[in-house]
Motif scaffolding. Structure first.
Motif, PDB file in Angstrom:
ATOM      1  N   PRO A 129       0.809  -1.227   0.000  1.00  0.00           N
ATOM      2  CA  PRO A 129       0.000   0.000   0.000  1.00  0.00           C
ATOM      3  C   PRO A 129       0.839   1.273   0.000  1.00  0.00           C
ATOM      4  CG  PRO A 129      -0.881  -1.573   1.579  1.00  0.00           C
ATOM      5  CD  PRO A 129       0.444  -2.106   1.129  1.00  0.00           C
ATOM      6  N   VAL A 130       1.986   1.252   0.673  1.00  0.00           N
ATOM      7  CA  VAL A 130       2.872   2.410   0.672  1.00  0.00           C
ATOM      8  C   VAL A 130       3.380   2.669  -0.744  1.00  0.00           C
ATOM      9  CG1 VAL A 130       5.021   3.375   1.577  1.00  0.00           C
ATOM     10  CG2 VAL A 130       3.562   1.991   3.063  1.00  0.00           C
ATOM     11  N   ALA A 131       3.773   1.605  -1.436  1.00  0.00           N
ATOM     12  CA  ALA A 131       4.267   1.740  -2.801  1.00  0.00           C
ATOM     13  C   ALA A 131       3.169   2.220  -3.740  1.00  0.00           C
ATOM     14  CB  ALA A 131       4.820   0.403  -3.282  1.00  0.00           C
ATOM     15  N   LEU A 132       1.950   1.718  -3.563  1.00  0.00           N
ATOM     16  CA  LEU A 132       0.833   2.149  -4.412  1.00  0.00           C
ATOM     17  C   LEU A 132       0.543   3.632  -4.204  1.00  0.00           C
ATOM     18  CD1 LEU A 132      -1.532  -0.926  -3.960  1.00  0.00           C
ATOM     19  CD2 LEU A 132      -0.401  -0.237  -6.090  1.00  0.00           C
ATOM     20  N   SER A 133       0.663   4.087  -2.964  1.00  0.00           N
ATOM     21  CA  SER A 133       0.443   5.498  -2.673  1.00  0.00           C
ATOM     22  C   SER A 133       1.477   6.371  -3.372  1.00  0.00           C
ATOM     23  CB  SER A 133       0.504   5.719  -1.159  1.00  0.00           C
ATOM     24  OG  SER A 133       0.404   7.082  -0.840  1.00  0.00           O
ATOM     25  N   ALA A 134       2.695   5.852  -3.512  1.00  0.00           N
ATOM     26  CA  ALA A 134       3.779   6.610  -4.142  1.00  0.00           C
ATOM     27  C   ALA A 134       3.779   6.485  -5.662  1.00  0.00           C
ATOM     28  CB  ALA A 134       5.126   6.140  -3.593  1.00  0.00           C
ATOM     29  N   ALA A 135       2.996   5.555  -6.204  1.00  0.00           N
ATOM     30  CA  ALA A 135       3.076   5.231  -7.628  1.00  0.00           C
ATOM     31  C   ALA A 135       2.795   6.419  -8.534  1.00  0.00           C
ATOM     32  CB  ALA A 135       2.115   4.088  -7.953  1.00  0.00           C
ATOM     33  N   SER A 136       1.859   7.292  -8.150  1.00  0.00           N
ATOM     34  CA  SER A 136       1.469   8.409  -9.019  1.00  0.00           C
ATOM     35  C   SER A 136       2.589   9.426  -9.195  1.00  0.00           C
ATOM     36  CB  SER A 136       0.219   9.106  -8.469  1.00  0.00           C
ATOM     37  OG  SER A 136       0.481   9.652  -7.191  1.00  0.00           O
ATOM     38  N   VAL A 161       5.676   2.334 -13.750  1.00  0.00           N
ATOM     39  CA  VAL A 161       4.813   1.679 -12.770  1.00  0.00           C
ATOM     40  C   VAL A 161       4.167   0.431 -13.358  1.00  0.00           C
ATOM     41  CG1 VAL A 161       2.710   1.929 -11.394  1.00  0.00           C
ATOM     42  CG2 VAL A 161       4.382   3.791 -11.468  1.00  0.00           C
ATOM     43  N   MET A 162       3.714   0.522 -14.597  1.00  0.00           N
ATOM     44  CA  MET A 162       3.104  -0.640 -15.244  1.00  0.00           C
ATOM     45  C   MET A 162       4.093  -1.803 -15.322  1.00  0.00           C
ATOM     46  SD  MET A 162      -0.043   0.149 -16.052  1.00  0.00           S
ATOM     47  CE  MET A 162      -0.492  -0.961 -17.358  1.00  0.00           C
ATOM     48  N   ASP A 163       5.354  -1.493 -15.658  1.00  0.00           N
ATOM     49  CA  ASP A 163       6.382  -2.537 -15.721  1.00  0.00           C
ATOM     50  C   ASP A 163       6.578  -3.190 -14.355  1.00  0.00           C
ATOM     51  OD1 ASP A 163       6.812  -2.109 -18.405  1.00  0.00           O
ATOM     52  OD2 ASP A 163       8.580  -0.825 -18.113  1.00  0.00           O
ATOM     53  N   GLN A 164       6.602  -2.366 -13.317  1.00  0.00           N
ATOM     54  CA  GLN A 164       6.806  -2.911 -11.962  1.00  0.00           C
ATOM     55  C   GLN A 164       5.603  -3.742 -11.511  1.00  0.00           C
ATOM     56  OE1 GLN A 164       9.895  -2.564 -11.234  1.00  0.00           O
ATOM     57  NE2 GLN A 164      10.036  -1.084 -12.918  1.00  0.00           N
ATOM     58  N   ARG A 218       5.617  -7.587 -10.437  1.00  0.00           N
ATOM     59  CA  ARG A 218       5.046  -8.071  -9.182  1.00  0.00           C
ATOM     60  C   ARG A 218       4.119  -9.253  -9.451  1.00  0.00           C
ATOM     61  NH1 ARG A 218       4.790  -5.627  -4.259  1.00  0.00           N
ATOM     62  NH2 ARG A 218       3.442  -6.670  -2.739  1.00  0.00           N
ATOM     63  N   ALA A 219       3.329  -9.153 -10.514  1.00  0.00           N
ATOM     64  CA  ALA A 219       2.415 -10.247 -10.862  1.00  0.00           C
ATOM     65  C   ALA A 219       3.205 -11.521 -11.169  1.00  0.00           C
ATOM     66  CB  ALA A 219       1.543  -9.844 -12.046  1.00  0.00           C
ATOM     67  N   ILE A 220       4.324 -11.389 -11.877  1.00  0.00           N
ATOM     68  CA  ILE A 220       5.165 -12.553 -12.179  1.00  0.00           C
ATOM     69  C   ILE A 220       5.699 -13.163 -10.889  1.00  0.00           C
ATOM     70  CG2 ILE A 220       7.381 -13.247 -13.190  1.00  0.00           C
ATOM     71  CD1 ILE A 220       6.822 -11.170 -15.412  1.00  0.00           C
TER      72      ILE A 220
END
Length: 202
Positions: free
Chosen positions: A96-103, A110-113, A117-119
Motif C-alpha cells: 500500500p505504501v508503494a501504491l500510494s507513491a506510484a502516481s 509503474v506498469m512494468d513494476q 510483481r504479478a510474475i
C-alpha cells in the motif's frame, strides 16, 4: 510465539529450532535469523517462559543447551494466541505504501513494476502449491499447516487485484493523474467522510 509453539512438541536446543523452522517454512511468516533466534531464546528464559533442562555435546561440536517451556510460558502462549486470533492487528505492509507513491512515477515504469510483481506472485503461488501438495500427500491434519493455506489465499487475492489494476490502467478505466497537481487533489479523510454521512443522516 514460533519458539514456544515448537517447544509444545518437546524440549529443544536453538539449533534444532532453527532447522525445524526452515524445514517447515516458518521463515515465510516470521523473520528467521540465527542470531536473533538465540537472543529471543535468552529473552524468553529471562522472562521465565522457558527453562534449561539439559545440555548436550556430540564429539567436538560446541555444547548445546536444551530448553523446555514452563507453565508460565504455556499460559502466556495460550493468552497471546487467543488475542492474535481474535483481534485484527494494525500491520504495515509495503505494497500500500508503494501504491500510494506510484502516481509520483512515470506510468510506463509503474506498469512494468506491476507486471513484475504479478510474475513474482505467480512464482510464489506455485511454490505454495508445491508445499500444500506435499502436506496433502503426507495426510497432515489441515490445522497443522493452516497458516500456509491462509498465505496462499492472500497471495492469490493480491495477484487477482494487481492483475485487475493493470487491466484498468491499460484500458483507461483508471486514468493516470498527469494533469492534476498535488495541490489540486481533493483532501477527504475518513473523519470527513463520516461527518458528511452523519450530517446526511441527521
Amino acid at each position: 510465539m514460533a519458539i514456544l509453539e515448537l517447544l509444545h512438541e518437546k524440549p529443544m536446543h536453538p539449533y534444532e529450532m532453527t532447522q525445524l523452522m526452515r524445514h517447515r517454512r516458518v521463515d515465510y511468516r516470521v523473520k528467521l535469523r540465527p542470531g536473533s533466534l538465540y537472543h529471543t531464546v535468552e529473552r524468553l528464559e529471562g522472562q521465565g517462559f522457558i527453562e534449561v533442562v539439559d545440555t548436550q555435546r556430540q564429539g567436538r561440536r560446541p555444547e548445546r543447551t536444551v530448553y523446555a517451556m514452563t507453565e508460565q510460558g504455556r499460559d502466556t502462549f495460550a493468552d497471546q494466541a487467543r488475542d492474535m486470533i481474535a483481534t485484527p492487528a494494525q500491520e504495515y505492509p509495503q505494497y500500500p505504501v508503494a501504491l500510494s507513491a506510484a502516481s509520483e512515477l512515470d506510468q510506463h515504469d509503474v506498469m512494468d513494476q506491476l507486471r513484475m510483481r504479478a510474475i513474482n506472485l505467480r512464482a510464489r503461488i506455485a511454490a505454495d502449491e508445491v508445499v500444500i501438495e506435499q502436506v496433502l500427500k503426507e495426510d497432515l491434519p489441515t490445522m497443522y499447516w493452516i497458516e500456509h493455506a491462509f498465505t496462499h489465499h492472500q497471495r492469490k487475492s493480491e495477484l487477482d487485484w494487481t492483475e485487475q489494476l493493470i487491466a484498468d490502467l491499460e484500458s483507461g478505466r483508471i486514468t493516470w493523474p498527469d494533469e492534476q497537481k498535488p495541490d489540486q487533489l481533493p483532501h477527504l479523510s475518513i473523519v470527513d467522510e463520516k461527518e458528511r454521512s452523519d450530517g446526511k443522516t441527521a
